[in-house]
Design an enzyme around this catalytic site. Structure first.
Site, PDB file in Angstrom:
ATOM      1  N   GLU A  83       0.815  -1.197   0.000  1.00 50.07           N
ATOM      2  CA  GLU A  83       0.000   0.000   0.000  1.00 50.07           C
ATOM      3  C   GLU A  83       0.863   1.268   0.000  1.00 50.07           C
ATOM      4  O   GLU A  83       0.569   2.222  -0.690  1.00 50.07           O
ATOM      5  CB  GLU A  83      -0.918  -0.025   1.237  1.00 50.07           C
ATOM      6  N   ASP A  84       1.943   1.244   0.764  1.00 47.52           N
ATOM      7  CA  ASP A  84       2.671   2.487   1.026  1.00 47.52           C
ATOM      8  C   ASP A  84       4.016   2.628   0.311  1.00 47.52           C
ATOM      9  O   ASP A  84       4.643   3.669   0.392  1.00 47.52           O
ATOM     10  CB  ASP A  84       2.944   2.622   2.542  1.00 47.52           C
TER      11      ASP A  84
END
Ligand code: MN
Length: 728
Positions: A84-85
């Site tokens: 996600e990051d």
């Protein structure tokens, strides 16, 4: 600046936590590799607190290690935020850590995309179920819970409104979820942290109460514990005895008003169970022996004994609970369980799973659960068939009985009845979406519109501006909302047609150039109101449907600029009352309530017979007898199964074929029979067949329904000289 020094210091924490788990060297190496990978990927990132980001996944992994989770779960804990990051891809993870770990990381990432926006109880409930339903692998939920726990522990660094929202979500969704998993340590910490951020004042108050009572209670309990310890050693039972503090949120719930949430001061002195006693022993036999010893030494309170060993809770919790009266005259709760039971109570199924790995067997034999990988897994986590079955039944019934949980592309959860279709989903989103739905993508694959939606499906509706509902959808849609909307679209279509027809009728009487003027005039809308229509358009549709007549309107317009007095001499008889070709009262077919339909001339069905509706574009529905041979050529999706009931004194034309011996008077006899039954004959043809001295009669008569028709058929069949009576 993050240095190698920090990297190695944190790695030491990880390795130290792993020591107790007795992992093999390759497993430890894999976990360290996951740490190194996460460290590199998160290198540039900082948490809101300013700390290096890696602190967070490391904390998640360490709490998973404390739960005795397996190696893939711990790796997933370390890697849970990289997709996600960071720039890391799924392929990177697959290549470096394998499919299993990738699937876990991917699952956690997906859960993160869910939109938990409502704190409403029903909504929270569906989110919890949703989580369970879509996280096919329970380990994904464990990682998610560990993630949430660390986020709650570091909530201080977020702005106030965000803190409150996350705390509420935790209290509504994640704490109950932890409870269901039997993760008592998680549940308690999640609840107390949420409590602290959501209700700071109440939190402080409870804390004060606990602190003020603590000393007094502790000294009383110490004496009780000493006594029990002595008795147990006399009986040679090895035991660990602990004083047990209740957590703040549970105390708050006990002493606050459930309605207002206010702390009731008068309940304060009653908090006897701020502390309890917990006795851990080696085996089940010792549990019951200990119970006997405790009951002998202290008077038990009637009705407070619970045997969760014989009957475990659905989250696998096992323990004996009893409440005894202390020498100080106050009740004290005592819990007795084995060390293993205690581990399960604190660490839930994760712990259970661990016991299973250490030589338990897999008893899962639930064939009917095969479709649910995660439920299967749940069974395999459990070593006792009876308990597993009960647990699974409870969860299954709870989750799967009536509803499915469907995701929108935005991550919202839509709850629908089981067997719902993309059409139901589309109408739940918006009636416009339903009306223009042409298909759907489920989990990125095109499905048919009568596909039965499954838990966790991500559904994207495909619409087309020029598309419209199909009546055959009524055959498979599940929600009343969809049924209602499909019908009302068709009703509206009828209305539009009626308005066009109404206008045509007016045009026969009024010249074209004044008609727009007329329709817009106050006079016309005045007539509409006088005839009990809502507005001019309704009146126009009323003319088209045959509900009212042009003549009636002209008579109401007398004396206005549209109809002069002398026009009265106009030949009204020429203005025919034209009945619209639609049926006014359609309630005899509930499925078609208010919809346009016609009766097929080929088979002329009557109410009461099994009928099939055939949907045609623009023409609405045609009713055929279900035995009609013309139905063979109709595509399936245009067919509707209908229930046609007799209603009122309406009659319907239908035809009969009768073969008789050709003799004088037989036709008259038949006609008399039909007339006696009160049935009108609208057509009658006789064809003589001289070669075998017979005649065939074809007649069309109007009957109220199948019952009356059958009566007539039987009475004709019973006549002498009648050879055959049949429908065509
Ligand atoms: Mn995270």
């Amino acid at each position: 600046m993050i240095t190698d020094e920090l990297k190695n210091k944190l790695k030491e924490d990880l390795v130290k936590a792993l020591e107790k788990q007795k992992k093999s060297a390759p497993e430890t190496a894999l976990i360290v590799k996951a740490y190194d990978f996460a460290f590199k990927k998160h290198l540039e990132q900082k948490r809101k607190s300013g700390e290096p980001y890696i602190i967070h996944p490391l904390a998640v992994a360490i709490s998973l290690i404390k739960l005795n989770c397996d190696t893939p779960t711990i790796c997933a804990g370390l890697l849970h935020d990289v997709l996600e990051d960071t720039l890391a891809t799924g392929d990177d993870i697959k290549k470096l850590f394998g499919d299993e770990i990738f699937a876990l990381v991917d699952g956690v990432t997906k859960l993160g995309k869910l939109n938990f926006k409502s704190s409403e109880e029903a909504q929270a409930n569906s989110f919890r179920k949703m989580l369970l339903a879509i996280a096919k692998d329970m380990r994904v939920v464990l990682v998610k819970l560990a993630d949430r726990l660390n986020n709650m522990q570091t909530l201080d660094h977020l702005p106030e409104d965000k803190r409150k929202r996350i705390a509420q979500e935790t209290l509504d969704i994640f704490a109950p979820l932890a409870n269901r998993f039997g993760l008592n340590t998680f549940k308690i910490e999640l609840e107390d942290l949420s409590f602290k951020y959501l209700m700071p004042e109440e939190y402080t108050k409870v804390k004060q109460i606990v602190v003020s009572k603590k000393g007094e209670r502790e000294s009383q309990i110490a004496i009780v514990m000493e006594k029990i310890k002595e008795l147990l050693s006399q009986h040679k039972i090895y035991a660990e005895i602990k004083g047990r503090a209740k957590h703040f949120y549970s105390i708050y719930k006990k002493i606050s008003d459930p309605e207002t949430g206010e702390i009731k001061m008068d309940t304060e002195p009653q908090i006897y169970d701020l502390l309890g006693v917990r006795i851990l022993v080696s085996d089940i036999k010792d549990c019951y022996a200990t119970l006997g010893i405790v009951h002998e030494a202290f008077r038990p309170m009637p009705g407070r004994f619970k045997d969760y060993i014989a009957v475990p809770k659905t989250n696998l919790y096992q323990s004996l609970h009893t409440t005894v009266i202390t020498p100080y005259g106050k009740p004290l709760e005592v819990q007795i369980r084995t060390f293993e039971m205690h581990d399960v109570a604190e660490n839930g199924i994760a712990a259970h799973w661990n016991y299973k790995e250490q030589g338990g067997t897999n008893h899962a034999e639930e064939k009917d659960l095969e479709e649910l990988a995660w439920l299967r897994q749940l069974i395999s986590w459990h070593t006792d068939v009876e308990d597993a079955k009960e647990y699974v039944d409870t969860v299954k019934e709870d989750i799967l009985s009536k509803e499915v949980y469907i995701l929108t592309p935005l991550g919202d959860v839509i709850t629908l009845p089981v067997d719902s279709t993309p059409i139901d989903f589309a109408y739940k989103i918006h009636s416009k979406v339903g009306d223009t739905c042409t298909g759907a993508k489920v989990n990125d694959k095109i499905v048919s519109i009568n596909y039965k939606l499954q838990n966790g499906d991500l559904v994207e509706v495909i619409t087309s501006k020029n598309s419209h509902p199909n009546l055959s959808w009524l055959n498979f849609v599940k929600t009343n909302q969809a049924k209602h909307k499909i019908k009302s679209w068709y009703k509206k279509q009828n209305r539009d047609r009626h308005m066009v027809m109404g206008r045509q009728e007016l045009e026969e009487k009024f010249s074209k150039d004044i008609i727009d003027d007329l329709l817009r005039s106050n006079e016309f809308s005045d007539v509409a109101h006088r005839l009990n229509y809502g507005n001019s358009e309704d009146l126009l549709a009323g003319i088209g449907s045959g509900d009212t007549t042009v003549a009636q309107i002209i008579s109401k317009l007398q004396g206005t600029r549209f109809v002069k007095q002398e026009d009265r001499s106009n030949d009204f008889s020429k203005i025919k009352t034209r009945k619209a070709p639609t049926q006014g009262d359609n309630a005899e077919i509930p499925e078609l309530d208010g919809l346009l339909y016609t009766i097929a001339k080929c088979c002329m069905p009557v109410p009461g017979e099994p009928v099939i509706g055939v949907v045609s574009r623009g023409k609405g529905i045609t009713l055929h007898r279900s035995s009609c041979h013309n139905l063979h050529q109709v595509e399936k999706d245009r067919i509707m199964h209908l229930d046609w009931k007799t209603k009122g004194d309406k009659v319907y034309p239908t035809h009969l074929n009768i073969v008789v011996v050709d003799r004088v008077g037989v036709v008259k006899d038949i006609l008399t029979k039909v007339a006696d039954a009160g049935v009108n004959i609208s057509d009658f043809k006789v064809k003589e067949r001289p070669d075998d001295n017979s005649a065939s009669l074809r007649m069309i008569m109007n009957v109220s329904g199948q019952a009356q028709l059958n009566q007539i058929i039987v009475s004709i069949k019973n006549m002498t000289d009648v050879l055959v009576v049949e429908r065509i």
